[in-house]
Write a protein that holds these residues in place. Sequence first.
Motif, PDB file in Angstrom:
ATOM      1  N   PHE A  47       0.834  -1.201   0.000  1.00 45.47           N
ATOM      2  CA  PHE A  47       0.000   0.000   0.000  1.00 45.47           C
ATOM      3  C   PHE A  47       0.863   1.244   0.000  1.00 45.47           C
ATOM      4  N   GLU A  48       0.209   2.383  -0.279  1.00 46.14           N
ATOM      5  CA  GLU A  48       0.871   3.673  -0.291  1.00 46.14           C
ATOM      6  C   GLU A  48       0.035   4.682   0.484  1.00 46.14           C
ATOM      7  N   SER A  93      10.036   6.021   0.503  1.00 45.06           N
ATOM      8  CA  SER A  93       9.423   7.336   0.606  1.00 45.06           C
ATOM      9  C   SER A  93       9.785   8.193  -0.600  1.00 45.06           C
ATOM     10  N   SER A  94       8.914   9.148  -0.901  1.00 43.54           N
ATOM     11  CA  SER A  94       9.196  10.083  -1.981  1.00 43.54           C
ATOM     12  C   SER A  94       8.465  11.393  -1.704  1.00 43.54           C
ATOM     13  N   GLN A  95       8.830  12.402  -2.470  1.00 46.55           N
ATOM     14  CA  GLN A  95       8.191  13.701  -2.282  1.00 46.55           C
ATOM     15  C   GLN A  95       6.770  13.697  -2.825  1.00 46.55           C
ATOM     16  N   GLY A  96       6.524  12.808  -3.786  1.00 45.03           N
ATOM     17  CA  GLY A  96       5.181  12.733  -4.356  1.00 45.03           C
ATOM     18  C   GLY A  96       5.229  12.003  -5.670  1.00 45.03           C
ATOM     19  N   ASP A  97       4.141  12.073  -6.403  1.00 46.06           N
ATOM     20  CA  ASP A  97       4.023  11.359  -7.662  1.00 46.06           C
ATOM     21  C   ASP A  97       5.171  11.686  -8.617  1.00 46.06           C
TER      22      ASP A  97
ATOM     23  N   PRO B  96       0.719   5.404 -14.395  1.00 44.89           N
ATOM     24  CA  PRO B  96       0.135   6.570 -13.710  1.00 44.89           C
ATOM     25  C   PRO B  96      -1.361   6.437 -13.467  1.00 44.89           C
ATOM     26  N   ALA B  97      -2.051   5.721 -14.344  1.00 41.87           N
ATOM     27  CA  ALA B  97      -3.502   5.583 -14.174  1.00 41.87           C
ATOM     28  C   ALA B  97      -3.848   4.706 -12.971  1.00 41.87           C
ATOM     29  N   GLN B 101       2.880   5.873  -7.689  1.00 38.89           N
ATOM     30  CA  GLN B 101       3.823   5.349  -6.710  1.00 38.89           C
ATOM     31  C   GLN B 101       3.792   3.830  -6.618  1.00 38.89           C
ATOM     32  N   LYS B 102       2.855   3.175  -7.296  1.00 38.20           N
ATOM     33  CA  LYS B 102       2.770   1.724  -7.226  1.00 38.20           C
ATOM     34  C   LYS B 102       3.700   1.127  -8.272  1.00 38.20           C
TER      35      LYS B 102
END
Lengths: 112, 115
Positions: A47-48, A93-97, B96-97, B101-102
Amino acid sequence: KAGVTQTPRYLIKTRGQQVTLSCSPISGHRSVSWYQQTPGQGLQFLFEYFSETQRNKGNFPGRFSGRQFSNSRSEMNVSTLELGDSALYLCASSQGDYNEQFFGPGTRLTVL
Amino acid sequence: AQSVTQLGSHVSVSEGALVLLRCNYSSSVPPYLFWYVQYPNQGLQLLLKYTSAATLVKGINGFEAEFKKSETSFHLTKPSAHMSDAAEYFCAVSDPAQGAQKLVFGQGTRLTINP
């Protein structure tokens, strides 16, 4: 800047117990993802979380859960442990997408 | 759903030889592609990533990868192997869809360097 830290690094539990793993992301990172790594199934997304909200979830049973705190630290919990839950659990971890995900060293869970 | 296939679970090369690790992906949309390296008892480290800016991507430690849409491939290469390159390498894709992050990972390729 400190990297992603995971505690504990090693854990031994028995079947039926529950376990909580912790992840501290890099300062300023708001996204935390969890992965399970096993020899048989490889690396699988659990999960995220982003800003305390679960944004995405992999195909794992409800025994696997997580949460994220306001300081972006995250925990994952596995209840009613099974032998098959033995794995290396990695946090990223990351700053975002679309930003690079930085991985921690993992927590190695052994279920006896 | 996207998937990744890494051809060859084990690759062995001599020090100084070309390293070629193969990765093919399946995705219904233009994907984001990554190569990660994992050393024993450590987490994953990003080597390089493709995000549609350029088909030839250069990464750290002398590695590079070329995105070939017609072949749905993203093979990793390094002209001259070094002993320190011995590790496990993972190709990954994100759609992306389905959540940027997955990451969906291949099964990994263990690279051995012979002196």
